[in-house]
Design a protein around this motif. Structure first.
Motif, mmCIF file in Angstrom:
data_model
loop_
_atom_site.group_PDB
_atom_site.id
_atom_site.type_symbol
_atom_site.label_atom_id
_atom_site.label_comp_id
_atom_site.label_asym_id
_atom_site.label_seq_id
_atom_site.Cartn_x
_atom_site.Cartn_y
_atom_site.Cartn_z
ATOM 1 N N PHE A 322 0.864 -1.185 0.000
ATOM 2 C CA PHE A 322 0.000 0.000 0.000
ATOM 3 C C PHE A 322 0.898 1.232 0.000
ATOM 4 N N GLU A 323 0.365 2.333 -0.525
ATOM 5 C CA GLU A 323 1.149 3.560 -0.631
ATOM 6 C C GLU A 323 1.217 4.311 0.691
ATOM 7 N N LYS A 324 0.125 4.288 1.437
ATOM 8 C CA LYS A 324 0.130 4.944 2.744
ATOM 9 C C LYS A 324 -0.674 4.120 3.738
ATOM 10 N N PHE A 325 -0.221 4.181 4.996
ATOM 11 C CA PHE A 325 -0.875 3.436 6.069
ATOM 12 C C PHE A 325 -1.872 4.367 6.751
ATOM 13 N N ASP A 326 -3.155 4.251 6.371
ATOM 14 C CA ASP A 326 -4.197 5.097 6.952
ATOM 15 C C ASP A 326 -5.234 4.226 7.642
ATOM 16 N N TRP A 327 -6.364 4.820 7.990
ATOM 17 C CA TRP A 327 -7.401 4.089 8.745
ATOM 18 C C TRP A 327 -7.941 2.888 7.984
ATOM 19 N N PHE A 328 -8.032 2.998 6.654
ATOM 20 C CA PHE A 328 -8.589 1.903 5.866
ATOM 21 C C PHE A 328 -7.672 0.674 5.914
ATOM 22 N N SER A 331 -7.736 -0.801 9.397
ATOM 23 C CA SER A 331 -8.954 -1.579 9.685
ATOM 24 C C SER A 331 -8.893 -2.963 9.049
ATOM 25 N N ILE A 332 -8.270 -3.051 7.857
ATOM 26 C CA ILE A 332 -8.079 -4.358 7.209
ATOM 27 C C ILE A 332 -7.105 -5.200 8.039
ATOM 28 N N LEU A 333 -6.010 -4.562 8.478
ATOM 29 C CA LEU A 333 -5.020 -5.248 9.309
ATOM 30 C C LEU A 333 -5.656 -5.734 10.609
ATOM 31 N N LEU A 334 -6.513 -4.913 11.196
ATOM 32 C CA LEU A 334 -7.210 -5.278 12.425
ATOM 33 C C LEU A 334 -8.091 -6.500 12.210
ATOM 34 N N ALA A 335 -8.803 -6.535 11.094
ATOM 35 C CA ALA A 335 -9.662 -7.686 10.774
ATOM 36 C C ALA A 335 -8.829 -8.959 10.614
ATOM 37 N N ILE A 336 -7.665 -8.830 9.973
ATOM 38 C CA ILE A 336 -6.780 -9.983 9.782
ATOM 39 C C ILE A 336 -6.287 -10.500 11.135
ATOM 40 N N PHE A 337 -5.889 -9.572 12.015
ATOM 41 C CA PHE A 337 -5.463 -9.936 13.366
ATOM 42 C C PHE A 337 -6.539 -10.755 14.073
ATOM 43 N N ILE A 338 -7.771 -10.256 14.027
ATOM 44 C CA ILE A 338 -8.881 -10.890 14.732
ATOM 45 C C ILE A 338 -9.169 -12.279 14.180
ATOM 46 N N ILE A 339 -9.209 -12.397 12.854
ATOM 47 C CA ILE A 339 -9.482 -13.693 12.211
ATOM 48 C C ILE A 339 -8.399 -14.705 12.572
ATOM 49 N N LEU A 340 -7.135 -14.286 12.507
ATOM 50 C CA LEU A 340 -6.028 -15.188 12.837
ATOM 51 C C LEU A 340 -6.092 -15.633 14.302
ATOM 52 N N ALA A 341 -6.470 -14.717 15.191
ATOM 53 C CA ALA A 341 -6.585 -15.062 16.620
ATOM 54 C C ALA A 341 -7.688 -16.077 16.844
ATOM 55 N N PHE A 342 -8.767 -15.972 16.076
ATOM 56 C CA PHE A 342 -9.890 -16.897 16.211
ATOM 57 C C PHE A 342 -9.529 -18.318 15.766
ATOM 58 N N VAL A 343 -8.483 -18.455 14.954
ATOM 59 C CA VAL A 343 -8.058 -19.802 14.526
ATOM 60 C C VAL A 343 -6.825 -20.263 15.299
ATOM 61 N N GLY A 344 -6.449 -19.501 16.335
ATOM 62 C CA GLY A 344 -5.411 -19.980 17.240
ATOM 63 C C GLY A 344 -4.066 -19.293 17.171
ATOM 64 N N VAL A 415 -16.641 -0.034 16.219
ATOM 65 C CA VAL A 415 -16.231 1.140 17.002
ATOM 66 C C VAL A 415 -14.748 1.438 16.767
ATOM 67 N N CYS A 416 -13.941 0.382 16.726
ATOM 68 C CA CYS A 416 -12.499 0.548 16.505
ATOM 69 C C CYS A 416 -12.211 1.166 15.137
ATOM 70 N N VAL A 417 -12.950 0.732 14.113
ATOM 71 C CA VAL A 417 -12.765 1.287 12.766
ATOM 72 C C VAL A 417 -13.085 2.782 12.763
ATOM 73 N N LEU A 418 -14.149 3.154 13.461
ATOM 74 C CA LEU A 418 -14.502 4.580 13.567
ATOM 75 C C LEU A 418 -13.392 5.364 14.267
ATOM 76 N N CYS A 419 -12.827 4.784 15.318
ATOM 77 C CA CYS A 419 -11.727 5.438 16.031
ATOM 78 C C CYS A 419 -10.488 5.553 15.144
ATOM 79 N N LEU A 420 -10.220 4.519 14.358
ATOM 80 C CA LEU A 420 -9.082 4.550 13.436
ATOM 81 C C LEU A 420 -9.266 5.650 12.391
ATOM 82 N N PHE A 421 -10.505 5.812 11.931
ATOM 83 C CA PHE A 421 -10.812 6.864 10.955
ATOM 84 C C PHE A 421 -10.548 8.255 11.554
ATOM 85 N N LEU A 422 -11.051 8.466 12.774
ATOM 86 C CA LEU A 422 -10.865 9.761 13.440
ATOM 87 C C LEU A 422 -9.386 10.019 13.741
#
Length: 429
Positions: A322-328, A331-344, A415-422
């Protein structure tokens, strides 16, 4: 008392002392601190019950190092042994606070029932959990379990009150991981954002329990904790913030670790007497520190695995996707973290893998993403240390905890995505 275990505990404490010494006087000695920690792990390794993940990480690390070696990629040997050393130091240092900061039961003859009881118990688990970590939850959960099996309302309170500490507490291992891999973060922004998320987490949980008649909050019998001992964490926070104000170049993680032990050494003899304090400290070093073997092994091995993977990624000279690390992107990285944690896959493993690779992005936004991922997954993932403790200690099915918290995790993600946006807009990213 097992002599090998006691010796490992002494080595762990020696690793702590040498890390603090090396930081202030000779950073080149840090490699010896890391080596001592690894020796203690080798002594304790056979007594670790669930080591399948550790063995997998060990194997993958050696394979990755071999790939780096045959391709001529640079391998930072010192980082292999020390990348998570400050994180481990915080874990050791904060552990001493249990000797002086265990809260007492509220001094009232008749415990409150209903909404007041829920609120006071939630607040107690959250505040004391932010300082003494899992000990706070176990203290309250044991009292619940002595009277009856844990109810759904109690499980919701225990998991969410404790997990939401990871959003903000500088005494939490999650904070240490964030500051290890994103050292240039803004502490004030992290705290403000984290406390806000912890408050939202409480409101979501409270409204959920209030609206769900099956949870029967009017009959909720909690275990409120006395807040008399809150002066200790307040003193600790005061010393850390004051020192950080005059010496901002000193790592917060080092300040918290150092003051935690110093405060314990100061207060324990006053509370227990010199002789009893000496016995308690000896017991803690020889018996309690070795009990951290699972967390310690995970941090050390995950750190090594992260360095092995980053050696390949850096060696291949891959550019960020990606060209810049912003809220979008966050939020994708956060989703990946959560999914990976759910599988151990524990968040520390994921953080260790991508931490170095993302070292060029905004550290505040990255650290906030790390903390969000850690807190959200700890409450819900069947593989988190929190939920594994509840399953094993209180005979609760993992899928029951997952069902109770999965919608909560989804709400907190939004809620976290909204906070990341702000935050991204505030940081002008």
């Amino acid at each position: 008392m097992n002599k090998g275990t006691s010796f490992a505990g002494i080595l762990i404490f020696l690793s702590f002392l040498s890390t603090i010494y090396s930081y202030f006087f000779n950073i080149e000695l840090l490699i010896y601190s890391g080596a001592i920690a690894w020796v203690s792990l080798m002594i304790l390794f056979s007594s670790i019950k669930k080591k399948k993940m550790l063995l997998i990480l060990f194997s993958l690390s050696f394979i990755a190092f071999f790939i780096s070696y045959i391709n001529g990629f640079n391998i930072n040997i010192i980082k292999v042994f020390t990348v998570n050393q400050y994180l481990l130091t915080l874990l050791i240092g904060v552990g001493f606070l249990r000797l002086i900061a265990i809260p007492k039961k509220d001094k009232q003859n008749k415990l409150p029932i209903g909404k007041v009881s829920f609120f006071k118990t939630y607040l107690g688990v959250h505040l004391f959990g932010s300082i003494i970590n899992l000990s706070s939850l176990i203290l309250v959960a044991d009292k619940f379990y002595k009277k009856a099996p844990l109810t759904n309302a109690q499980i919701i309170l225990l998991t969410r009150a404790f997990a939401s500490d990871a959003y903000w507490s500088p005494f939490f291992v999650a904070f240490a991981a964030a500051i290890t891999y994103a050292p240039n973060l803004s502490t004030s922004i992290i705290l403000v954002n984290g406390i806000f998320l912890a408050l939202v987490a409480f409101l979501i949980s409270y409204l959920e329990v209030l609206k769900n008649k099956e949870l029967n909050i009017d009959d909720f019998r909690g275990y409120p904790l006395s807040f008399d001992t809150l002066y200790l964490p307040i003193c600790l926070a005061f010393f850390v913030l004051l020192t950080n104000h005059y010496y901002p170049e000193i790592k917060v993680i080092i300040l918290v670790s150092s003051f935690a032990v110093l405060l314990t050494l100061l207060v324990l003899p006053i509370k227990k007497g010199f002789k009893k304090a000496k016995e308690k400290l000896s017991w803690h070093i020889k018996e309690e520190l070795p009990n951290m073997k699972m967390e310690m092994s995970l941090f050390l091995v995950a750190g090594m695995f992260g360095i092995s993977i980053s050696s390949i990624l850096i060696g291949l000279d891959l550019s960020l996707p990606f060209e810049k690390f912003d809220w979008f992107i966050a939020s994708i990285l956060l989703a990946i973290f959560i999914i990976l944690a759910f599988v151990g896959i524990h968040p520390i493993i994921t953080i260790a893998i991508i931490g170095d690779f993302l070292s060029s992005v905004n550290h505040t936004l990255l650290a906030v993403t790390f903390l969000m991922a850690w807190s959200t997954t700890v409450s819900t993932s069947p593989f988190s240390g929190l939920n594994l403790t509840i399953v094993a200690r209180y005979k609760v099915e993992g899928k029951r905890i997952f069902k109770l918290n999965i919608l909560y995790a989804l709400k907190m993600y939004i809620v976290c995505v909204l906070c990341l946006f702000l935050l991204s807009n505030f940081l002008q990213l």
